[in-house]
Design an enzyme around this catalytic site. Structure first.
Site, PDB file in Angstrom:
ATOM      1  CB  SER A 108      -5.805  -0.372 -11.523  1.00 41.11           C
ATOM      2  OG  SER A 108      -6.016  -0.073 -12.865  1.00 41.11           O
ATOM      3  CB  SER A 109      -3.260  -2.412 -15.852  1.00 45.00           C
ATOM      4  OG  SER A 109      -2.186  -1.515 -15.945  1.00 45.00           O
ATOM      5  CG  ASP A 152       2.878   1.475 -13.255  1.00 45.48           C
ATOM      6  OD1 ASP A 152       3.674   2.368 -12.919  1.00 45.48           O
ATOM      7  OD2 ASP A 152       1.721   1.704 -13.651  1.00 45.48           O
TER       8      ASP A 152
HETATM    9  O1  PMV Z   1      -0.823   6.017 -14.999  1.00 47.65           O
HETATM   10  P1  PMV Z   1       0.009   4.898 -14.530  1.00 47.65           P
HETATM   11  O2  PMV Z   1      -0.217   4.483 -13.140  1.00 47.65           O
HETATM   12  O3  PMV Z   1      -0.057   3.686 -15.458  1.00 47.65           O
HETATM   13  O4  PMV Z   1       1.550   5.375 -14.576  1.00 47.65           O
HETATM   14  C1  PMV Z   1       2.146   5.681 -15.792  1.00 47.65           C
HETATM   15  C2  PMV Z   1       3.579   6.121 -15.623  1.00 47.65           C
HETATM   16  C3  PMV Z   1       4.185   6.686 -16.918  1.00 47.65           C
HETATM   17  O5  PMV Z   1       5.501   7.111 -16.592  1.00 47.65           O
HETATM   18  C4  PMV Z   1       3.404   7.874 -17.429  1.00 47.65           C
HETATM   19  C5  PMV Z   1       4.254   5.623 -18.009  1.00 47.65           C
HETATM   20  C6  PMV Z   1       5.299   4.551 -17.790  1.00 47.65           C
HETATM   21  O6  PMV Z   1       5.217   3.538 -18.496  1.00 47.65           O
HETATM   22  O7  PMV Z   1       6.223   4.723 -16.979  1.00 47.65           O
END
Ligand code: PMV
Length: 318
Positions: A108-109, A152
């Site tokens: 979402s962010s 992301d």
């Molecule tokens: O929880 P989310 O959607 O922000 O995904 C995080 C993914 C991680 O691998 C846990 C952290 C990252 O920065 O890649």
């Protein structure tokens, strides 16, 4: 001046979360079933830099200068100003709506940052490239999460499946044959920064063990890439479930997510795992097309608060 608008999808990490922070490859796909949408309208009567923000999902209806400087929306606007070397922004109203559930592993962010940055570029008559949008959103993510891998902002800014390695240029992932995912929300929100910090603390304490877990996950991502690019897709399911077992060992699952994963498998999913940081948020299951209804029903029965189906199209079609 007419209103400008821009959208950004959510994302699902199919393989490699957490390990990707430590340099291992990961695979993510955009999901347009949840998305963010930013609309900007000029305020010809307003003063320079007078930017009114309306974001109902986070209860914001106020001028930007009333927000704390470290608020993600304030950071996003500041990054755009800096990138374009602008002293002031023309007065405007920025409305942000998002259906990406917050703190739930669906990005979402990054999704809201990408929509806002893209819309601001259009509003200012200087549209950003996908790479620029990705980098600017990464800067916003860094202020929020401390040590994000960048997966992301990359998958969301490019809006295409990616095979991602930290600090390397975006690698598009060719999808040989379409496949169907069901995404289910445990209803528990969790902070990515907290889970990433807990994994870091555990890694510092038991470095060899965690390095082994990360390497095993990286190997799974590599195998998954080959299956997605060349088939057979159906074998991906085993890899997803194996990835989930490693995430459990890492300590980032929780009983609610494990229950959803088990329910999906019992109802006929080919594989299932948590997705995103864990300790709540969403899980994802690979499903044969004729089983989607059964699996969705089983997930709801096992406690999912929201489910959706995401068809991942073969390359050239999405
Ligand atoms: O929880 P989310 O959607 O922000 O995904 C995080 C993914 C991680 O691998 C846990 C952290 C990252 O920065 O890649």
């Amino acid at each position: 001046m007419p209103a400008v608008s821009a959208s950004a999808p959510g994302k699902v990490i199919l393989f490699g979360e957490h390990a990707v922070v430590y340099g291992q490859p990961a695979i993510a796909v955009p999901v347009n079933q949840v998305s963010s949408h930013a609309v900007i309208l000029a305020n010809p009567a307003g003063l320079p830099d007078q930017i009114h923000l309306i974001a109902p999902q986070i209860n914001i209806d106020q001028d930007l200068d009333a927000l704390p400087e470290d608020h993600p929306l304030a950071i996003a606007v500041m990054q755009v100003k800096r990138q374009l070397k602008l002293g002031h922004l023309p007065s405007c109203t920025l409305q942000l709506n998002s259906t990406v559930p917050m703190s739930s592993g669906l990005g979402s962010s990054a999704s809201t940052a990408v929509a806002v940055i893209r819309a601001l570029g259009l509003f200012l008559g200087q549209p950003f490239t996908e790479e620029e949008v990705s980098q600017l959103a990464y800067a916003v993510e860094k202020k929020q999460h401390g040590n994000p891998s960048g997966i992301d902002n990359t998958v969301i800014a490019y809006n295409r499946p990616v095979y991602f390695i930290r600090n390397q240029p975006m690698l598009p992932l060719k999808v040989a044959l379409p496949f169907t995912l069901i995404v289910a929300n445990s209803g528990i929100s969790s902070s990515t920064a907290d889970v990433v910090a807990a994994v870091r603390a555990a890694w510092e304490k038991e470095t060899a063990h965690y390095d082994r877990l990360f390497t095993s996950i990286g190997n799974i991502s590599t195998q998954a890439r080959s299956l997605i690019e060349h088939g057979p897709i159906m074998k991906l399911g085993h890899l997803m479930s194996a990835n989930h077992t490693l995430l459990q060992e890492m300590g980032v699952s929780c009983p609610e997510l494990d229950r959803l994963v088990a329910a999906a498998l019992e109802a006929g999913a080919l594989g299932a795992k948590l997705c995103g940081a864990g300790w709540g948020g969403n899980m994802v299951a690979l499903t044969p097309e004729d089983k989607t209804q059964d699996i969705q029903a089983a997930l709801k029965y096992a406690g999912a608060t929201q489910t959706f189906i995401a068809e991942i199209l073969a390359s050239g079609r999405n």
